[in-house]
Structures are given as C-alpha cells and as structure tokens.
Design a protein around this motif. Structure first.
Motif, PDB file in Angstrom:
ATOM      1  N   GLY A  85       0.816  -1.217   0.000  1.00  0.00           N
ATOM      2  CA  GLY A  85       0.000   0.000   0.000  1.00  0.00           C
ATOM      3  C   GLY A  85       0.847   1.263   0.000  1.00  0.00           C
ATOM      4  O   GLY A  85       0.460   2.282  -0.563  1.00  0.00           O
ATOM      5  N   LYS A  86       2.046   1.172   0.629  1.00  0.00           N
ATOM      6  CA  LYS A  86       2.911   2.356   0.692  1.00  0.00           C
ATOM      7  C   LYS A  86       3.841   2.435  -0.511  1.00  0.00           C
ATOM      8  O   LYS A  86       4.571   3.405  -0.659  1.00  0.00           O
ATOM      9  CB  LYS A  86       3.767   2.300   1.962  1.00  0.00           C
ATOM     10  N   ARG A  87       3.887   1.373  -1.332  1.00  0.00           N
ATOM     11  CA  ARG A  87       4.769   1.378  -2.512  1.00  0.00           C
ATOM     12  C   ARG A  87       3.918   1.455  -3.772  1.00  0.00           C
ATOM     13  O   ARG A  87       3.127   2.364  -3.930  1.00  0.00           O
ATOM     14  CB  ARG A  87       5.640   0.109  -2.503  1.00  0.00           C
ATOM     15  N   GLY A  88       4.073   0.441  -4.662  1.00  0.00           N
ATOM     16  CA  GLY A  88       3.379   0.510  -5.947  1.00  0.00           C
ATOM     17  C   GLY A  88       1.968  -0.043  -5.938  1.00  0.00           C
ATOM     18  O   GLY A  88       1.303  -0.083  -6.981  1.00  0.00           O
ATOM     19  N   GLY A  89       1.497  -0.531  -4.770  1.00  0.00           N
ATOM     20  CA  GLY A  89       0.111  -0.999  -4.690  1.00  0.00           C
ATOM     21  C   GLY A  89      -0.134  -2.376  -5.278  1.00  0.00           C
ATOM     22  O   GLY A  89      -1.278  -2.777  -5.503  1.00  0.00           O
ATOM     23  N   ARG A  90       0.954  -3.148  -5.535  1.00  0.00           N
ATOM     24  CA  ARG A  90       0.773  -4.491  -6.085  1.00  0.00           C
ATOM     25  C   ARG A  90       1.449  -5.518  -5.188  1.00  0.00           C
ATOM     26  O   ARG A  90       2.588  -5.320  -4.755  1.00  0.00           O
ATOM     27  CB  ARG A  90       1.359  -4.571  -7.503  1.00  0.00           C
ATOM     28  N   LEU A  91       0.732  -6.603  -4.918  1.00  0.00           N
ATOM     29  CA  LEU A  91       1.286  -7.672  -4.074  1.00  0.00           C
ATOM     30  C   LEU A  91       1.118  -8.998  -4.784  1.00  0.00           C
ATOM     31  O   LEU A  91       0.020  -9.340  -5.235  1.00  0.00           O
ATOM     32  CB  LEU A  91       0.555  -7.706  -2.719  1.00  0.00           C
ATOM     33  N   CYS A  92       2.207  -9.764  -4.877  1.00  0.00           N
ATOM     34  CA  CYS A  92       2.136 -11.114  -5.448  1.00  0.00           C
ATOM     35  C   CYS A  92       2.453 -12.105  -4.332  1.00  0.00           C
ATOM     36  O   CYS A  92       3.534 -12.042  -3.736  1.00  0.00           O
ATOM     37  CB  CYS A  92       3.136 -11.245  -6.596  1.00  0.00           C
TER      38      CYS A  92
ATOM     39  N   ASN B 106       6.969 -20.938 -11.112  1.00  0.00           N
ATOM     40  CA  ASN B 106       6.767 -19.849 -12.076  1.00  0.00           C
ATOM     41  C   ASN B 106       7.417 -18.555 -11.575  1.00  0.00           C
ATOM     42  O   ASN B 106       8.052 -17.821 -12.345  1.00  0.00           O
ATOM     43  CB  ASN B 106       5.264 -19.647 -12.307  1.00  0.00           C
ATOM     44  N   ALA B 107       7.307 -18.297 -10.255  1.00  0.00           N
ATOM     45  CA  ALA B 107       7.896 -17.069  -9.701  1.00  0.00           C
ATOM     46  C   ALA B 107       9.405 -17.046  -9.937  1.00  0.00           C
ATOM     47  O   ALA B 107       9.987 -16.000 -10.259  1.00  0.00           O
ATOM     48  CB  ALA B 107       7.582 -16.956  -8.208  1.00  0.00           C
ATOM     49  N   GLY B 108      10.050 -18.205  -9.778  1.00  0.00           N
ATOM     50  CA  GLY B 108      11.488 -18.290 -10.044  1.00  0.00           C
ATOM     51  C   GLY B 108      11.791 -17.910 -11.487  1.00  0.00           C
ATOM     52  O   GLY B 108      12.726 -17.150 -11.767  1.00  0.00           O
ATOM     53  N   MET B 109      10.970 -18.437 -12.396  1.00  0.00           N
ATOM     54  CA  MET B 109      11.178 -18.128 -13.825  1.00  0.00           C
ATOM     55  C   MET B 109      10.936 -16.654 -14.111  1.00  0.00           C
ATOM     56  O   MET B 109      11.714 -16.000 -14.793  1.00  0.00           O
ATOM     57  CB  MET B 109      10.218 -18.956 -14.687  1.00  0.00           C
ATOM     58  N   GLN B 110       9.826 -16.144 -13.573  1.00  0.00           N
ATOM     59  CA  GLN B 110       9.468 -14.756 -13.879  1.00  0.00           C
ATOM     60  C   GLN B 110      10.496 -13.762 -13.320  1.00  0.00           C
ATOM     61  O   GLN B 110      10.730 -12.715 -13.905  1.00  0.00           O
ATOM     62  CB  GLN B 110       8.072 -14.422 -13.324  1.00  0.00           C
ATOM     63  N   LEU B 111      11.105 -14.124 -12.187  1.00  0.00           N
ATOM     64  CA  LEU B 111      12.100 -13.209 -11.601  1.00  0.00           C
ATOM     65  C   LEU B 111      13.305 -13.014 -12.507  1.00  0.00           C
ATOM     66  O   LEU B 111      13.917 -11.952 -12.512  1.00  0.00           O
ATOM     67  CB  LEU B 111      12.575 -13.742 -10.241  1.00  0.00           C
ATOM     68  N   VAL B 112      13.658 -14.047 -13.271  1.00  0.00           N
ATOM     69  CA  VAL B 112      14.798 -13.869 -14.180  1.00  0.00           C
ATOM     70  C   VAL B 112      14.350 -13.531 -15.610  1.00  0.00           C
ATOM     71  O   VAL B 112      15.162 -13.143 -16.429  1.00  0.00           O
ATOM     72  CB  VAL B 112      15.745 -15.098 -14.193  1.00  0.00           C
ATOM     73  N   ARG B 113      13.050 -13.669 -15.903  1.00  0.00           N
ATOM     74  CA  ARG B 113      12.552 -13.345 -17.250  1.00  0.00           C
ATOM     75  C   ARG B 113      12.139 -11.875 -17.353  1.00  0.00           C
ATOM     76  O   ARG B 113      12.551 -11.163 -18.264  1.00  0.00           O
ATOM     77  CB  ARG B 113      11.341 -14.234 -17.578  1.00  0.00           C
ATOM     78  N   ALA B 114      11.329 -11.447 -16.373  1.00  0.00           N
ATOM     79  CA  ALA B 114      10.803 -10.073 -16.423  1.00  0.00           C
ATOM     80  C   ALA B 114      10.607  -9.571 -14.994  1.00  0.00           C
ATOM     81  O   ALA B 114       9.480  -9.419 -14.512  1.00  0.00           O
ATOM     82  CB  ALA B 114       9.477 -10.062 -17.179  1.00  0.00           C
ATOM     83  N   PRO B 115      11.703  -9.309 -14.274  1.00  0.00           N
ATOM     84  CA  PRO B 115      11.594  -9.002 -12.836  1.00  0.00           C
ATOM     85  C   PRO B 115      10.804  -7.734 -12.522  1.00  0.00           C
ATOM     86  O   PRO B 115      10.236  -7.627 -11.442  1.00  0.00           O
ATOM     87  CB  PRO B 115      13.058  -8.873 -12.386  1.00  0.00           C
ATOM     88  N   LYS B 116      10.748  -6.798 -13.481  1.00  0.00           N
ATOM     89  CA  LYS B 116      10.083  -5.525 -13.166  1.00  0.00           C
ATOM     90  C   LYS B 116       8.558  -5.659 -13.069  1.00  0.00           C
ATOM     91  O   LYS B 116       7.879  -4.719 -12.686  1.00  0.00           O
ATOM     92  CB  LYS B 116      10.481  -4.457 -14.191  1.00  0.00           C
ATOM     93  N   GLN B 117       8.005  -6.845 -13.423  1.00  0.00           N
ATOM     94  CA  GLN B 117       6.556  -7.033 -13.271  1.00  0.00           C
ATOM     95  C   GLN B 117       6.157  -7.051 -11.792  1.00  0.00           C
ATOM     96  O   GLN B 117       4.991  -6.892 -11.455  1.00  0.00           O
ATOM     97  CB  GLN B 117       6.115  -8.341 -13.927  1.00  0.00           C
ATOM     98  N   PHE B 118       7.145  -7.283 -10.873  1.00  0.00           N
ATOM     99  CA  PHE B 118       6.821  -7.398  -9.454  1.00  0.00           C
ATOM    100  C   PHE B 118       6.979  -6.058  -8.733  1.00  0.00           C
ATOM    101  O   PHE B 118       7.808  -5.233  -9.105  1.00  0.00           O
ATOM    102  CB  PHE B 118       7.744  -8.420  -8.771  1.00  0.00           C
ATOM    103  N   ASP B 119       6.173  -5.903  -7.688  1.00  0.00           N
ATOM    104  CA  ASP B 119       6.348  -4.776  -6.764  1.00  0.00           C
ATOM    105  C   ASP B 119       6.721  -5.379  -5.404  1.00  0.00           C
ATOM    106  O   ASP B 119       7.888  -5.433  -5.044  1.00  0.00           O
ATOM    107  CB  ASP B 119       5.051  -3.953  -6.719  1.00  0.00           C
ATOM    108  N   VAL B 120       5.730  -5.920  -4.676  1.00  0.00           N
ATOM    109  CA  VAL B 120       6.016  -6.626  -3.427  1.00  0.00           C
ATOM    110  C   VAL B 120       5.653  -8.102  -3.621  1.00  0.00           C
ATOM    111  O   VAL B 120       4.609  -8.419  -4.191  1.00  0.00           O
ATOM    112  CB  VAL B 120       5.199  -6.039  -2.253  1.00  0.00           C
ATOM    113  N   VAL B 121       6.535  -8.983  -3.143  1.00  0.00           N
ATOM    114  CA  VAL B 121       6.295 -10.424  -3.194  1.00  0.00           C
ATOM    115  C   VAL B 121       6.258 -10.916  -1.754  1.00  0.00           C
ATOM    116  O   VAL B 121       7.139 -10.557  -0.961  1.00  0.00           O
ATOM    117  CB  VAL B 121       7.442 -11.137  -3.952  1.00  0.00           C
ATOM    118  N   VAL B 122       5.258 -11.716  -1.403  1.00  0.00           N
ATOM    119  CA  VAL B 122       5.228 -12.295  -0.049  1.00  0.00           C
ATOM    120  C   VAL B 122       5.181 -13.816  -0.165  1.00  0.00           C
ATOM    121  O   VAL B 122       4.478 -14.366  -1.015  1.00  0.00           O
ATOM    122  CB  VAL B 122       4.035 -11.766   0.792  1.00  0.00           C
TER     123      VAL B 122
END
Ligand code: NAD
Length: 365
Positions: A184-191, A228-244
């Motif tokens: 909520g205090k950053r980009g408003g996205r949580l994965c 999938n998260a492992g793959m996405q982190l090295v494929r297109a990391p900027k899609q994430f804001d906060v990951v829990v």
C-alpha cells in the motif's frame, strides 16, 4: 525551536568486515536522522565470534537484553575461520538466530533495488533490470524450517529423513498484513507465492491471504506458484512490486532476486517484529577473505541503516536522503572492488564511506 526526538539503536558490529563497515553506516544514520530532527542514541554489544572469545557465547544475555530495550538493532556480520571448528550449536551464527527468535522477528524484508549506475553489473540485460525496485517479504519464524516432527530415523533397514511443512492461520495472517501494508505504501501491487497445486499448507496460505485482502481494497493482489515465480524473476523481474511468501520459498527467491542487482556488497535487509522493532543487516557475511584490508563495500550496511530509518523509526525522508546520496556517489563513478568496472574509480571502504557521508551533508544544505 524545533522539537527533537531521541531514539535508541543497538549496534552489533560482530566479526570480519562487520567492524569495518559499521562506523560508516552509523555516521550516515546519525547524520540523516539529525537532519530529520531525531537524535540517535547508540549503545554497542558483543555478538558472534568476538562474543564467544570475550564473553563465552555467541549471544551473551546482556546483548539480548540491550537489543530488547532498543528501538532497533543494526547488525554487521558474524563468523570466521577461527570458529569454524565449533559444534553447530556454539557457532557465531547462533548469535543471529538467537536474536531473531529472542526479538520474535517474523518478517524478513529484502529489497532488490538496482541503482541505475550499476545496471551493467547485473547478470541480466540492462533493459530488463534498469529501474528495478522490488521487495521480497519472507516469513521467517515458521514453515518447514521449524516444523515438527523432523529428523532422520532408520526404518526397514534404510534411513528415512523427514521435515514438516506447517503454518498456522495466525502466522499467515500477520505476515500477509505486513505485506499488504508495505504494498500500500509502494506501488500498490502484491504477489503471493505458494505451491497451492501440490501442498495443502500453501493452499491454506492462499486462502488466508485472500481473506486478508478484503481489508486492503487498494492493493492489487495476485498469486503465483513458486516455480513460475522463479522463472518470472529472471525473465521479467520488473513485473513485481512486493512479493510475499513462506520461509523456504522466500529463502530461495530472495537470493535469486538479490543477484539481479549485481553484488552482495549492495544488499540490505530488515527483519521486523510485530511491535515495529527491527534488526537491520547486510545480506553478506563477514567476508574473512578481505577483512582488515579496507576492501569491503560498506553500502549494504549503509542501505540497511536507511531501512532502519524507514521501517523502525518512521523517518522515510531520512531513508530517501541516504539512498539518494548512495546513488550520487555511484553516478560519480566511485566503486569498491566488488562492483568496479573499467570506467569506474576503485576506492576502499573508508573512501566510499566518506563519500556517502559528504554527499549526504551536501544534499542537506
Ligand atoms: P560472505 O558473504 O562473507 O562472502 C562471500 C564473498 O563475497 C566473499 O568473496 C567476500 O569477500 C564477498 N563479499 C561479501 N561481502 C562483501 C562486501 N561488503 N564487500 C565486498 N565483498 C564482499 O560469505 P561466506 O564467505 O560464505 O561466509 C564467510 C563467513 O560469514 C562465514 O563464517 C559465514 O558463516 C558467515 N556468514 C555470516 C552471515 C551473517 O552474519 N548474517 C551471513 C552469511 C555468512
């Protein structure tokens, strides 16, 4: 006259490069806080190998008592060859584990922030990582690392090893709330990352995160399986804001995310308790191979001090000021050896620390 607040920080330099980088983090912390009208009172104590040598154990009672009484703890690093022969339960690293459980630090925050001048240091192409700013939140006190029963037994003439992956609803809910608050205090996205297609415990994780989400209508929640998260982190990391995620998945994913940014010497971290108290430390260890040689990069510890200001002392502008000072020093081409390239000027710990402090002082004028 402006009002001055006073906060107490316990400083634990530890071993190896810990005592070399700590003075700079402390100088920067005090200066940035002072500019925001807050006086930082510091005390120090023994932890790790030096505590074993001088007080008989890695986490002396006095250290834990002082840590509990402080607003936040700034931790250097522990360990070294001198103590490698000790039994596991007596090793320097026990000092850190004891602090985590003694302070009930259940939320581990690892930002992966790529300073623009360092984009070439990433193992990924610059365009994939430039401007990267993600935050991985890992549950730190539960999950399979602590679940019972556990062990190795002999059954039917062969050894059998087993661990238990367990989370209680309340444990999931409290880490989820930290993550929603941060998002909520950053980009408003949580994965939220799980393995709900295979593990029942992570289906519960997903259900509880969805229930908590009702209280945070402004945060855009998504779910992803850990593979999938492992793959996405090295494929297109900027899609994430906060990951829990839980303890084990977070352990792995935070190291993957860390490498997107280049060097261990740049990575800060925070571990938070429910009362806002926190322990702040660089991700790296005591680096015995370069200790005592003025080669250690102090930026990970300096950036940990910035996190301390942001998360435990609620001084976000002071944290921003430190991060901007680091960015300007890097933009001027100063690098410690671990992040050096052909165009940069290689400096030691002291010169890097002095440069960040000077930038901070100039920025405040
Ligand atoms: P390490 O992080 O200490 O070092 C790994 C490599 O990175 C080394 O080559 C080192 O020189 C380099 N490096 C690390 N920090 C650096 C910095 N700030 N600037 C420049 N280069 C840096 O990990 P390790 O070698 O596996 O472990 C050394 C000791 O540290 C061991 O005793 C280990 O148990 C301990 N350790 C402690 C912590 C901690 O205190 N939280 C974490 C990891 C390892």
């Amino acid at each position: 006259m402006s009002q001055q607040t006073t906060r107490d920080v316990l400083v634990l330099p530890g071993d190896g490069i810990g005592p070399e980088v700590m003075p700079w983090a402390l100088a920067v912390l005090k200066r940035a806080a002072a500019d925001a009208g807050t006086v930082i009172n510091t005390d120090d104590a023994l932890v790790g190998g030096i505590a074993i040598d001088q007080a008989g154990k890695a986490l002396p009672e006095e250290t834990l008592r002082k840590a509990k009484a402080s607003d936040a703890v700034l931790f250097g690093a522990v360990g070294g060859v001198a103590w490698d022969g000790l039994p596991m339960a007596e090793r320097p690293e026990r000092g850190l584990l004891g602090l985590r459980s003694g302070l009930d630090l259940f939320a581990n925050l690892r930002p992966a922030l790529l300073f623009a001048p360092l984009a070439a240091a990433s193992s990924l192409k610059s365009e994939l990582v430039s401007g990267l700013d993600i935050l991985i939140i890992r549950e730190l006190t539960g999950g399979i690392y602590f679940g019972e029963p556990r062990g190795v037994v002999t059954e039917d003439n062969e050894r059998k090893g087993f661990n238990t992956y367990v989370y209680r609803e309340s444990e999931i809910e409290r880490i989820a709330r930290v993550a929603f608050d941060m998002a909520g205090k950053r980009g408003g996205r949580l994965c939220s990352v799980d393995k709900a297609n295979v593990l029942e415990v992570t289906q519960l994780w997903r259900d509880v995160v969805n229930e908590v989400a009702v209280d945070y209508p402004d945060v855009d929640l998504s779910h992803m399986y850990v593979d999938n998260a492992g793959m996405q982190l090295v494929r297109a990391p900027k899609q994430f804001d906060v990951v829990v995620t839980g303890n084990m998945f977070g352990d792995i994913l935070s190291d993957v995310a860390a490498m997107l940014t280049g060097s261990l010497g740049m990575l800060p971290s925070a571990s938070l308790a429910a009362n806002g108290q926190g322990l702040y430390e660089p991700v790296h260890g005591s680096a015995p191979d370069i200790a005592g040689q003025d080669k250690a990069n102090p930026l990970a510890t300096i950036l940990s001090a910035a996190m301390l200001l942001r998360y435990s002392l609620e001084l976000p502008a002071a944290a921003d000021a430190i991060e901007q000072a680091v960015d300007r020093v890097l933009a001027k081409g100063l690098r410690t050896a671990d992040i050096a390239d052909a165009e940069s000027r290689t400096v030691g710990t002291i010169e890097m620390g002095e440069a960040v402090l000077a930038e901070l002082e100039q920025g405040a004028q």
